[in-house]
Design an enzyme around this catalytic site. Structure first.
Site, mmCIF file in Angstrom:
data_model
loop_
_atom_site.group_PDB
_atom_site.id
_atom_site.type_symbol
_atom_site.label_atom_id
_atom_site.label_comp_id
_atom_site.label_asym_id
_atom_site.label_seq_id
_atom_site.Cartn_x
_atom_site.Cartn_y
_atom_site.Cartn_z
ATOM 1 N N LYS A 12 -4.276 -5.696 -4.269
ATOM 2 C CA LYS A 12 -4.131 -5.423 -2.844
ATOM 3 C C LYS A 12 -4.833 -6.517 -2.024
ATOM 4 O O LYS A 12 -5.614 -7.302 -2.576
ATOM 5 C CB LYS A 12 -4.715 -4.037 -2.555
ATOM 6 C CG LYS A 12 -3.949 -2.901 -3.261
ATOM 7 C CD LYS A 12 -4.592 -1.555 -2.976
ATOM 8 C CE LYS A 12 -3.816 -0.412 -3.632
ATOM 9 N NZ LYS A 12 -4.406 0.908 -3.304
ATOM 10 N N TYR A 52 5.117 3.608 -0.823
ATOM 11 C CA TYR A 52 4.220 4.771 -0.700
ATOM 12 C C TYR A 52 4.927 5.983 -0.079
ATOM 13 O O TYR A 52 4.257 6.859 0.477
ATOM 14 C CB TYR A 52 2.979 4.392 0.115
ATOM 15 C CG TYR A 52 1.943 3.589 -0.668
ATOM 16 C CD1 TYR A 52 1.440 4.054 -1.888
ATOM 17 C CD2 TYR A 52 1.445 2.380 -0.184
ATOM 18 C CE1 TYR A 52 0.482 3.331 -2.602
ATOM 19 C CE2 TYR A 52 0.486 1.655 -0.891
ATOM 20 C CZ TYR A 52 0.003 2.136 -2.099
ATOM 21 O OH TYR A 52 -0.951 1.427 -2.808
ATOM 22 N N PHE A 60 -3.880 9.702 5.689
ATOM 23 C CA PHE A 60 -4.318 8.310 5.485
ATOM 24 C C PHE A 60 -3.154 7.315 5.413
ATOM 25 O O PHE A 60 -3.373 6.114 5.293
ATOM 26 C CB PHE A 60 -5.208 8.196 4.235
ATOM 27 C CG PHE A 60 -4.547 8.648 2.948
ATOM 28 C CD1 PHE A 60 -3.685 7.811 2.247
ATOM 29 C CD2 PHE A 60 -4.789 9.932 2.447
ATOM 30 C CE1 PHE A 60 -3.084 8.227 1.064
ATOM 31 C CE2 PHE A 60 -4.186 10.348 1.259
ATOM 32 C CZ PHE A 60 -3.332 9.501 0.567
ATOM 33 N N HIS A 118 -3.337 -1.683 -7.368
ATOM 34 C CA HIS A 118 -2.363 -0.596 -7.533
ATOM 35 C C HIS A 118 -1.798 -0.659 -8.943
ATOM 36 O O HIS A 118 -1.579 -1.743 -9.484
ATOM 37 C CB HIS A 118 -1.204 -0.753 -6.536
ATOM 38 C CG HIS A 118 -0.025 0.117 -6.895
ATOM 39 N ND1 HIS A 118 0.052 1.430 -6.521
ATOM 40 C CD2 HIS A 118 1.082 -0.127 -7.650
ATOM 41 C CE1 HIS A 118 1.161 1.964 -7.008
ATOM 42 N NE2 HIS A 118 1.805 1.030 -7.703
HETATM 43 N N1 UDP Z 1 -5.733 6.483 -0.491
HETATM 44 C C1 UDP Z 1 -6.598 6.594 0.603
HETATM 45 N N2 UDP Z 1 -7.219 7.799 0.813
HETATM 46 C C2 UDP Z 1 -7.059 8.858 -0.015
HETATM 47 C C3 UDP Z 1 -6.185 8.745 -1.124
HETATM 48 C C4 UDP Z 1 -5.540 7.547 -1.323
HETATM 49 O O1 UDP Z 1 -6.761 5.641 1.346
HETATM 50 O O2 UDP Z 1 -7.674 9.914 0.223
HETATM 51 C C5 UDP Z 1 -5.054 5.210 -0.721
HETATM 52 C C6 UDP Z 1 -5.696 4.433 -1.871
HETATM 53 O O3 UDP Z 1 -5.675 3.046 -1.518
HETATM 54 C C7 UDP Z 1 -4.761 4.718 -3.019
HETATM 55 C C8 UDP Z 1 -3.414 4.783 -2.304
HETATM 56 O O4 UDP Z 1 -3.711 5.437 -1.089
HETATM 57 O O5 UDP Z 1 -4.813 3.695 -4.010
HETATM 58 C C9 UDP Z 1 -2.322 5.517 -3.040
HETATM 59 O O6 UDP Z 1 -2.780 6.813 -3.382
HETATM 60 P P1 UDP Z 1 -2.484 7.434 -4.806
HETATM 61 O O7 UDP Z 1 -2.854 8.868 -4.759
HETATM 62 O O8 UDP Z 1 -1.093 7.083 -5.219
HETATM 63 O O9 UDP Z 1 -3.561 6.671 -5.738
HETATM 64 P P2 UDP Z 1 -3.362 5.521 -6.842
HETATM 65 O O10 UDP Z 1 -2.063 5.791 -7.543
HETATM 66 O O11 UDP Z 1 -3.381 4.190 -6.121
HETATM 67 O O12 UDP Z 1 -4.543 5.662 -7.748
HETATM 68 MG MG MG Z 2 -0.175 6.105 -6.784
#
Ligand code: UDP
Ligand code: MG
Length: 154
Positions: A12, A52, A60, A118
């Site tokens: 990122k 996303y 968020f 990611h």
């Molecule tokens: N994220 C955030 N706040 C939260 C949860 C997620 O800013 O409470 C952001 C974080 O950068 C995360 C991304 O949203 O990596 C995507 O969320 P996901 O649940 O898919 O997590 P990941 O797969 O990246 O672990």
């Molecule tokens: Mg994810």
């Protein structure tokens, strides 16, 4: 668990700005995975909103999209046995404070909104994300190499 399983890994904007491209690539390389595509990109907002899409109703989401638009992203495809699940383990938990030391997020981050990288969370998401971020001709094949990929020998 095929050896040609693929996952989408992205460094990122915060990871790119902090000089973490090398260390992150190293962890995947040294584990034994194969880099089959890589590029630095500043994708359009629409691509990130699709990427996303599952999170679009989260509070968020707007902040997440603007964070992802804040600078270049290093987009990659890694290939190898069980790479989706193992890739997630290499990354660590979503919230870096819950990520074990030794994982990327556990070593380099403390803020869930700046968690450096990611990784696809399933084979299906990986296929979707790869198609979203890459064209087929951007992915290399090692098929014609002279040697077998050492980690894929039975
Ligand atoms: N994220 C955030 N706040 C939260 C949860 C997620 O800013 O409470 C952001 C974080 O950068 C995360 C991304 O949203 O990596 C995507 O969320 P996901 O649940 O898919 O997590 P990941 O797969 O990246 O672990
Ligand atoms: Mg994810």
């Amino acid at each position: 668990m095929s050896t040609s399983e693929r996952t989408f890994i992205a460094i990122k904007p915060d990871g790119v700005q902090r000089g973490l491209i090398g260390p992150i690539i190293s962890r995947f390389e040294q584990r034994g995975f194969k880099l089959v595509a890589i590029k630095l990109v500043t994708p359009p907002r629409e691509l990130l909103e699709k990427h996303y899409a599952d999170l679009s109703d989260k509070p968020f989401f707007p902040g997440l999209v603007s964070y992802m638009l804040s600078g270049p992203i290093c987009a990659m495809i890694w290939e190898g046995r069980d790479v989706v699940k193992t890739g997630r383990a290499i990354l660590g938990a979503t919230n870096p404070l819950a990520s074990a030391p030794g994982t990327i997020r556990g070593d380099y981050a403390i803020d869930v909104g700046r968690n450096v990288c990611h990784g696809s969370d399933s084979i299906e998401s990986a296929q979707k994300e790869i198609a979203l971020w890459f064209k087929e001709e951007e992915i290399v094949s090692y098929k014609h190499s002279q040697f077998d990929w050492i980690y894929e020998k039975p």
